[in-house]
Write an enzyme that holds these catalytic residues in place. Structure first.
Site, PDB file in Angstrom:
ATOM      1  N   ASN A  83       0.817  -1.208   0.000  1.00  0.00           N
ATOM      2  CA  ASN A  83       0.000   0.000   0.000  1.00  0.00           C
ATOM      3  C   ASN A  83       0.854   1.262   0.000  1.00  0.00           C
ATOM      4  O   ASN A  83       1.918   1.293   0.610  1.00  0.00           O
ATOM      5  CB  ASN A  83      -0.940  -0.001   1.217  1.00  0.00           C
ATOM      6  CG  ASN A  83      -1.855  -1.212   1.213  1.00  0.00           C
ATOM      7  OD1 ASN A  83      -2.056  -1.848   0.173  1.00  0.00           O
ATOM      8  ND2 ASN A  83      -2.390  -1.554   2.367  1.00  0.00           N
ATOM      9  N   HIS A  94       6.129  -0.778  -2.630  1.00  0.00           N
ATOM     10  CA  HIS A  94       5.638  -0.121  -3.855  1.00  0.00           C
ATOM     11  C   HIS A  94       5.603   1.398  -3.720  1.00  0.00           C
ATOM     12  O   HIS A  94       4.929   2.088  -4.500  1.00  0.00           O
ATOM     13  CB  HIS A  94       4.253  -0.665  -4.232  1.00  0.00           C
ATOM     14  CG  HIS A  94       4.286  -2.090  -4.674  1.00  0.00           C
ATOM     15  ND1 HIS A  94       3.163  -2.881  -4.744  1.00  0.00           N
ATOM     16  CD2 HIS A  94       5.312  -2.887  -5.068  1.00  0.00           C
ATOM     17  CE1 HIS A  94       3.500  -4.090  -5.151  1.00  0.00           C
ATOM     18  NE2 HIS A  94       4.789  -4.134  -5.353  1.00  0.00           N
ATOM     19  N   LEU A 141     -10.754 -11.348   2.818  1.00  0.00           N
ATOM     20  CA  LEU A 141     -12.225 -11.408   2.659  1.00  0.00           C
ATOM     21  C   LEU A 141     -12.609 -12.630   1.833  1.00  0.00           C
ATOM     22  O   LEU A 141     -13.635 -13.265   2.073  1.00  0.00           O
ATOM     23  CB  LEU A 141     -12.696 -10.130   1.948  1.00  0.00           C
ATOM     24  CG  LEU A 141     -14.131  -9.633   2.182  1.00  0.00           C
ATOM     25  CD1 LEU A 141     -14.420  -9.479   3.664  1.00  0.00           C
ATOM     26  CD2 LEU A 141     -14.348  -8.311   1.439  1.00  0.00           C
TER      27      LEU A 141
HETATM   28  C1  BV8 Z   1       8.642  -5.910 -11.662  1.00  0.00           C
HETATM   29  C2  BV8 Z   1       1.914   1.027  -6.792  1.00  0.00           C
HETATM   30  C3  BV8 Z   1      10.608  -6.271 -12.814  1.00  0.00           C
HETATM   31  C4  BV8 Z   1       1.084   1.813  -7.747  1.00  0.00           C
HETATM   32  C5  BV8 Z   1       1.760  -1.297  -7.561  1.00  0.00           C
HETATM   33  C6  BV8 Z   1       5.590 -12.802 -12.795  1.00  0.00           C
HETATM   34  C7  BV8 Z   1       4.469 -13.307 -13.365  1.00  0.00           C
HETATM   35  C8  BV8 Z   1       3.566 -12.426 -14.020  1.00  0.00           C
HETATM   36  C9  BV8 Z   1       3.791 -11.046 -14.084  1.00  0.00           C
HETATM   37  C10 BV8 Z   1       4.924 -10.546 -13.510  1.00  0.00           C
HETATM   38  C11 BV8 Z   1       5.823 -11.416 -12.888  1.00  0.00           C
HETATM   39  N1  BV8 Z   1       6.826 -10.657 -12.421  1.00  0.00           N
HETATM   40  C12 BV8 Z   1       6.599  -9.338 -12.729  1.00  0.00           C
HETATM   41  C13 BV8 Z   1       5.447  -9.260 -13.408  1.00  0.00           C
HETATM   42  C14 BV8 Z   1       4.851  -8.036 -13.913  1.00  0.00           C
HETATM   43  C15 BV8 Z   1       4.053  -7.234 -12.840  1.00  0.00           C
HETATM   44  C16 BV8 Z   1       2.894  -8.054 -12.366  1.00  0.00           C
HETATM   45  O1  BV8 Z   1       2.921  -8.684 -11.322  1.00  0.00           O
HETATM   46  N2  BV8 Z   1       1.806  -7.968 -13.154  1.00  0.00           N
HETATM   47  C17 BV8 Z   1       0.558  -8.653 -12.729  1.00  0.00           C
HETATM   48  C18 BV8 Z   1      -0.608  -7.704 -12.988  1.00  0.00           C
HETATM   49  C19 BV8 Z   1       0.414  -9.951 -13.429  1.00  0.00           C
HETATM   50  N3  BV8 Z   1       4.919  -6.877 -11.720  1.00  0.00           N
HETATM   51  C20 BV8 Z   1       5.659  -5.735 -11.841  1.00  0.00           C
HETATM   52  O2  BV8 Z   1       5.669  -5.021 -12.819  1.00  0.00           O
HETATM   53  C21 BV8 Z   1       6.539  -5.390 -10.640  1.00  0.00           C
HETATM   54  N4  BV8 Z   1       7.834  -5.011 -11.089  1.00  0.00           N
HETATM   55  O3  BV8 Z   1       8.357  -7.079 -11.787  1.00  0.00           O
HETATM   56  O4  BV8 Z   1       9.808  -5.351 -12.074  1.00  0.00           O
HETATM   57  C22 BV8 Z   1      11.937  -5.706 -12.835  1.00  0.00           C
HETATM   58  C23 BV8 Z   1      12.950  -6.617 -12.656  1.00  0.00           C
HETATM   59  C24 BV8 Z   1      14.232  -6.143 -12.699  1.00  0.00           C
HETATM   60  C25 BV8 Z   1      14.471  -4.792 -12.927  1.00  0.00           C
HETATM   61  C26 BV8 Z   1      13.417  -3.891 -13.114  1.00  0.00           C
HETATM   62  C27 BV8 Z   1      12.109  -4.361 -13.056  1.00  0.00           C
HETATM   63  C28 BV8 Z   1       6.029  -4.121  -9.904  1.00  0.00           C
HETATM   64  C29 BV8 Z   1       4.676  -4.289  -9.426  1.00  0.00           C
HETATM   65  C30 BV8 Z   1       4.292  -3.058  -8.557  1.00  0.00           C
HETATM   66  C31 BV8 Z   1       3.332  -2.151  -9.288  1.00  0.00           C
HETATM   67  N5  BV8 Z   1       2.801  -1.127  -8.378  1.00  0.00           N
HETATM   68  N6  BV8 Z   1       1.349  -0.320  -6.697  1.00  0.00           N
HETATM   69  C32 BV8 Z   1      -0.273   2.158  -7.186  1.00  0.00           C
HETATM   70  O5  BV8 Z   1      -0.606   1.764  -6.063  1.00  0.00           O
HETATM   71  O6  BV8 Z   1      -0.973   2.868  -7.912  1.00  0.00           O
HETATM   72  S1  BV8 Z   1       0.924  -2.824  -7.568  1.00  0.00           S
HETATM   73  C33 BV8 Z   1      -0.627  -2.490  -6.797  1.00  0.00           C
HETATM   74  O7  BV8 Z   1      -1.496  -3.496  -7.270  1.00  0.00           O
HETATM   75  C34 BV8 Z   1      -0.624  -2.629  -5.289  1.00  0.00           C
HETATM   76  O8  BV8 Z   1       0.520  -2.097  -4.680  1.00  0.00           O
HETATM   77  C35 BV8 Z   1      -0.729  -4.148  -5.108  1.00  0.00           C
HETATM   78  O9  BV8 Z   1       0.533  -4.749  -5.227  1.00  0.00           O
HETATM   79  C36 BV8 Z   1      -1.578  -4.538  -6.300  1.00  0.00           C
HETATM   80  C37 BV8 Z   1      -3.023  -4.603  -5.886  1.00  0.00           C
HETATM   81  O10 BV8 Z   1      -3.168  -5.795  -5.203  1.00  0.00           O
HETATM   82  P1  BV8 Z   1      -3.866  -5.815  -3.741  1.00  0.00           P
HETATM   83  O11 BV8 Z   1      -3.229  -4.819  -2.845  1.00  0.00           O
HETATM   84  O12 BV8 Z   1      -3.874  -7.216  -3.354  1.00  0.00           O
HETATM   85  O13 BV8 Z   1      -5.358  -5.258  -4.043  1.00  0.00           O
HETATM   86  P2  BV8 Z   1      -6.556  -6.022  -4.800  1.00  0.00           P
HETATM   87  O14 BV8 Z   1      -7.620  -5.019  -5.000  1.00  0.00           O
HETATM   88  O15 BV8 Z   1      -6.040  -6.803  -5.959  1.00  0.00           O
HETATM   89  O16 BV8 Z   1      -7.063  -7.127  -3.726  1.00  0.00           O
HETATM   90  C38 BV8 Z   1      -7.607  -6.704  -2.499  1.00  0.00           C
HETATM   91  C39 BV8 Z   1      -7.821  -7.982  -1.696  1.00  0.00           C
HETATM   92  O17 BV8 Z   1      -8.295  -7.601  -0.410  1.00  0.00           O
HETATM   93  C40 BV8 Z   1      -8.859  -8.923  -2.315  1.00  0.00           C
HETATM   94  O18 BV8 Z   1      -8.372 -10.257  -2.224  1.00  0.00           O
HETATM   95  C41 BV8 Z   1     -10.087  -8.735  -1.419  1.00  0.00           C
HETATM   96  O19 BV8 Z   1     -10.791  -9.935  -1.230  1.00  0.00           O
HETATM   97  C42 BV8 Z   1      -9.445  -8.346  -0.085  1.00  0.00           C
HETATM   98  N7  BV8 Z   1     -10.291  -7.471   0.743  1.00  0.00           N
HETATM   99  C43 BV8 Z   1     -11.098  -6.455   0.314  1.00  0.00           C
HETATM  100  N8  BV8 Z   1     -11.682  -5.857   1.399  1.00  0.00           N
HETATM  101  C44 BV8 Z   1     -11.192  -6.504   2.513  1.00  0.00           C
HETATM  102  C45 BV8 Z   1     -10.296  -7.520   2.083  1.00  0.00           C
HETATM  103  N9  BV8 Z   1      -9.659  -8.345   2.931  1.00  0.00           N
HETATM  104  C46 BV8 Z   1      -9.912  -8.170   4.274  1.00  0.00           C
HETATM  105  N10 BV8 Z   1     -10.757  -7.189   4.764  1.00  0.00           N
HETATM  106  C47 BV8 Z   1     -11.406  -6.354   3.919  1.00  0.00           C
HETATM  107  N11 BV8 Z   1     -12.233  -5.443   4.421  1.00  0.00           N
END
Ligand code: BV8
Length: 232
Positions: A92, A109, A202
């Protein structure tokens, strides 16, 4: 939980949902209003810096208006009272862990309340807007960008995170969908290092099968109950 001294806690948007901050993938989530590639990539910032600055300026104001919830508060209590190793690794960009009093927090992040000067590399606390291109307090250049890790960029302090995972006895994941790497791979690393793993969410996350135990429900209920167990 006996035999546990070193804990790594990964948090995601779900822990701040009950503080009124949008998650990413929910039907009214952040990614509903904006395409990731339009607002959270370095290419997007080069293409349309105003759209990106406006996106983070709005999130910065909603974060300043939000308050920590019982999940943040009890994690801060655990941080204060746990005499073993503990690290809260958050995905976050909000500061609700710190505002609840937690100290051992790492923003992998980046942070919305920090601006990064791409001219002199300095970082500055930022509670205002960057859309109007304010000068860097250190070098005067109008080269400030949000201090955020965008897709395709390397997350912060990965060495410190891997070191903590390698020493962990317990890995706990709270409020994350397990959709984004490298964070989504931490449970496997922790398990390889012999740690037990617990998911508090959740709904089941994409990596749910990797966890020894999953508890489903709102973080504001699950986290205080878990912290009570740990400090008993
Ligand atoms: C990188 C900042 C390489 C910005 C963010 C391997 C496989 C596939 C793809 C990749 C891989 N390795 C890398 C990749 C690419 C990519 C990636 O993962 N893509 C995904 C989409 C497939 N990763 C990257 O690009 C990363 N960098 O790999 O660099 C590199 C290597 C060498 C040199 C240079 C570079 C960087 C990723 C970071 C991007 N920035 N955030 C911003 O915030 O605007 S990511 C952002 O999205 C968040 O920080 C977080 O990480 C993600 C969101 O996920 P969550 O936080 O989990 O939120 P979400 O809504 O999805 O889920 C919420 C959950 O909470 C749900 O499960 C829900 O049920 C639950 N919930 C809801 N309410 C409640 C609750 N639980 C409890 N109580 C509640 N009340």
């Amino acid at each position: 939980m006996d035999g546990v001294r070193n804990i790594v806690i990964l948090t995601g948007a779900g822990i701040s949902a009950e503080s009124g901050l949008k998650t990413f993938r929910a039907e009214d989530g952040l990614w509903e209003d904006h395409r990731v590639e339009d607002v959270a990539t370095p290419q997007a910032f080069r293409r349309d810096p105003e759209l990106v600055q406006r996106f983070y300026d709005e999130r910065r104001q909603s974060i300043l208006a939000a308050e920590p919830n019982p999940a943040h508060d009890t994690l801060a209590r655990l941080d204060g009272e746990w005499d073993g190793e503990l690290l809260i690794v958050t995905q976050n960009i909000d500061d609700l862990h710190e505002r609840a009093g937690a100290k051992r927090v790492l923003h992998m992040h980046g942070e919305a309340l920090s601006a990064w000067c791409t001219a002199c590399d300095a970082r500055h606390r930022c509670t205002g807007t960057l859309l109007d291109r304010p000068p860097c307090p250190a070098c005067g250049a109008s080269a400030l960008r949000p201090d955020i890790v965008w897709f395709g960029e390397m997350p912060y302090e990965m060495d410190r995170i891997f070191a903590a995972l390698s020493r962990a006895d317990l890995f706990v994941s709270i409020g994350t969908s397990g959709a984004v790497y490298p964070a989504a791979g931490f449970v496997q690393q922790a398990k390889t290092a012999g740690a037990r793993s617990l998911e508090l969410n959740l709904e089941r996350s994409q990596g749910s099968a990797w966890f020894d135990e999953t508890r489903l429900g709102p973080a504001s209920d699950l986290v205080p109950a878990w912290v009570e167990e740990m400090l008993r």
